[in-house]
Design an enzyme around this catalytic site. Structure first.
Site, PDB file in Angstrom:
ATOM      1  N   GLY A 127      69.742 -22.685  23.882  1.00  0.00           N
ATOM      2  CA  GLY A 127      70.432 -21.431  23.517  1.00  0.00           C
ATOM      3  C   GLY A 127      71.468 -21.054  24.560  1.00  0.00           C
ATOM      4  N   HIS A 179      72.232 -23.556  16.498  1.00  0.00           N
ATOM      5  CA  HIS A 179      72.204 -22.190  17.053  1.00  0.00           C
ATOM      6  C   HIS A 179      73.270 -21.331  16.394  1.00  0.00           C
ATOM      7  CE1 HIS A 179      69.547 -22.872  20.618  1.00  0.00           C
ATOM      8  NE2 HIS A 179      69.912 -24.133  20.396  1.00  0.00           N
ATOM      9  N   CYS A 236      65.204 -29.568  23.421  1.00  0.00           N
ATOM     10  CA  CYS A 236      64.631 -28.412  24.121  1.00  0.00           C
ATOM     11  C   CYS A 236      65.080 -28.501  25.579  1.00  0.00           C
ATOM     12  CB  CYS A 236      63.107 -28.433  24.020  1.00  0.00           C
ATOM     13  SG  CYS A 236      62.335 -27.015  24.851  1.00  0.00           S
ATOM     14  N   CYS A 245      65.720 -19.912  26.761  1.00  0.00           N
ATOM     15  CA  CYS A 245      65.987 -21.005  25.820  1.00  0.00           C
ATOM     16  C   CYS A 245      67.149 -21.808  26.388  1.00  0.00           C
ATOM     17  CB  CYS A 245      66.338 -20.440  24.443  1.00  0.00           C
ATOM     18  SG  CYS A 245      66.725 -21.726  23.221  1.00  0.00           S
ATOM     19  N   GLU A 285      63.835 -17.809  19.009  1.00  0.00           N
ATOM     20  CA  GLU A 285      63.842 -19.245  18.769  1.00  0.00           C
ATOM     21  C   GLU A 285      63.266 -19.625  17.402  1.00  0.00           C
ATOM     22  OE1 GLU A 285      62.576 -22.119  21.513  1.00  0.00           O
ATOM     23  OE2 GLU A 285      63.059 -20.914  23.287  1.00  0.00           O
TER      24      GLU A 285
HETATM   25  N1  LIG Z   1      63.186 -23.548  19.133  1.00  0.00           N
HETATM   26  C1  LIG Z   1      64.121 -24.681  19.309  1.00  0.00           C
HETATM   27  C2  LIG Z   1      63.447 -25.781  20.172  1.00  0.00           C
HETATM   28  C3  LIG Z   1      63.143 -25.301  21.599  1.00  0.00           C
HETATM   29  C4  LIG Z   1      64.396 -24.896  22.319  1.00  0.00           C
HETATM   30  C5  LIG Z   1      64.210 -24.091  23.603  1.00  0.00           C
HETATM   31  N2  LIG Z   1      62.846 -23.816  24.005  1.00  0.00           N
HETATM   32  C6  LIG Z   1      65.034 -24.692  24.726  1.00  0.00           C
HETATM   33  O1  LIG Z   1      64.689 -24.546  25.907  1.00  0.00           O
HETATM   34  O2  LIG Z   1      66.099 -25.282  24.404  1.00  0.00           O
HETATM   35  C7  LIG Z   1      64.465 -25.260  17.918  1.00  0.00           C
HETATM   36  O3  LIG Z   1      63.672 -25.065  16.982  1.00  0.00           O
HETATM   37  O4  LIG Z   1      65.525 -25.902  17.812  1.00  0.00           O
END
Ligand SMILES: N[C@H](CCC[C@H](N)C(=O)O)C(=O)O
Length: 273
Positions: free
Chosen positions: A212, A151, A74, A209, A200
């Site tokens: 992302g 992703h 994250c 994100c 997400e």
């Molecule tokens: N939803 C993402 C985790 C949080 C990523 C996001 N909040 C960031 O800042 O990278 C997943 O399931 O891989």
């Protein structure tokens, strides 16, 4: 048992951070993580972040999405932890060891090296992850990139014209991604600028994100659309991404502490061992 928490965010992607480094926390499972993340009956956040001691790094960071799923990486939370620690730190995650350090404009995180082979973008069957031969209405031919977490990146004319609330969950939960997927919809607006929105995995549409932004920047570079240093502008604000010559991804951006508080562990199913 009362447990202290720190509420933080990175460009509006928000977190509840529990620090179990000095004193061990009661066990946390998907149910208690989702209860804490609930925006009506809990504290409310996109991700729950739990800090623990580590034998391999300065600390260990566990990350739970709002649906309770524990994940590998994250980016925004890593910057928040970097702010909380206050100095350069190595952080053990399920994706490996990453590094956060204070920077002029917030926190810089070395996010590791991206991966493209299909087995790290868990697909039901192998295909070209550079231009997957699949489409969900106007979202077609994504590039798949793993930056610790998986992703799919779709390049479109206007990310804000896409019905993310309908197409996001459709793609997130498609059987082609048995580990599910984070859905990125991006427009390249210059050789050093990308506009991005992210649905997400396990959290839905967020204001930002970090992983992302990293994955989308790398995907655009792989397709020759941008240079190796790019500003990725999300609804919550911009992140600076650089893909260093040695393959490391650098992400720089802000992190904010909103408030601190405490809660009764038993009320959220966190039972001391
Ligand atoms: N939803 C993402 C985790 C949080 C990523 C996001 N909040 C960031 O800042 O990278 C997943 O399931 O891989």
């Amino acid at each position: 048992m009362r447990i202290d928490f720190t509420k933080m965010h990175g460009l509006g992607n928000d977190f509840v951070v529990l620090d179990g480094r000095a004193t061990a926390l009661p066990a946390i499972d998907a149910t208690s993580a989702a209860a804490l993340a609930d925006r009506h009956t809990g504290i409310g956040c996109d991700q729950l972040v739990v800090l623990e001691p580590s034998t391999f790094a300065d600390l260990r960071m566990r990350i739970f999405n709002a649906d309770g799923s524990e994940v590998e990486a994250c980016g925004n939370a890593t910057r928040a932890v970097g702010l909380l620690i206050g100095t350069a730190a190595s952080i053990e995650t399920l994706a490996g060891i990453i590094h956060a350090s204070p920077a002029e404009s917030g926190i810089t995180v070395e996010m590791g090296k991206p991966r493209f082979d299909w087995d790290v973008i868990p697909l039901a069957f192998a295909m070209d992850t550079q231009a997957m031969p699949v489409a969900w209405e106007e979202l077609a031919n994504p590039i798949a990139v793993n930056v610790g977490n998986p992703h799919a990146i779709f390049f479109v004319d206007d990310p804000y014209a896409i019905d993310m609330a309908r197409l996001g969950p459709l793609i997130e939960n498609d059987a082609i991604f048995p580990a599910r997927i984070n859905v990125n919809v991006a427009a390249v607006t210059a050789r050093d600028a990308i506009t991005l929105r992210v649905w997400e995995r396990g959290a839905g549409l967020t204001l930002a994100c970090g992983t992302g932004a990293c994955a989308t920047a790398i995907g655009a570079m792989k397709r020759g659309l941008v240079d190796r240093r790019v500003t990725v502008t999300l609804p919550g604000g911009p992140l600076e991404i650089c893909w260093r010559e040695d393959g490391e991804i650098l992400m720089t951006g802000p992190a904010t502490q909103s408030f601190r508080g405490s809660f009764d562990a038993a009320a959220y199913g966190m039972i001391s061992a």
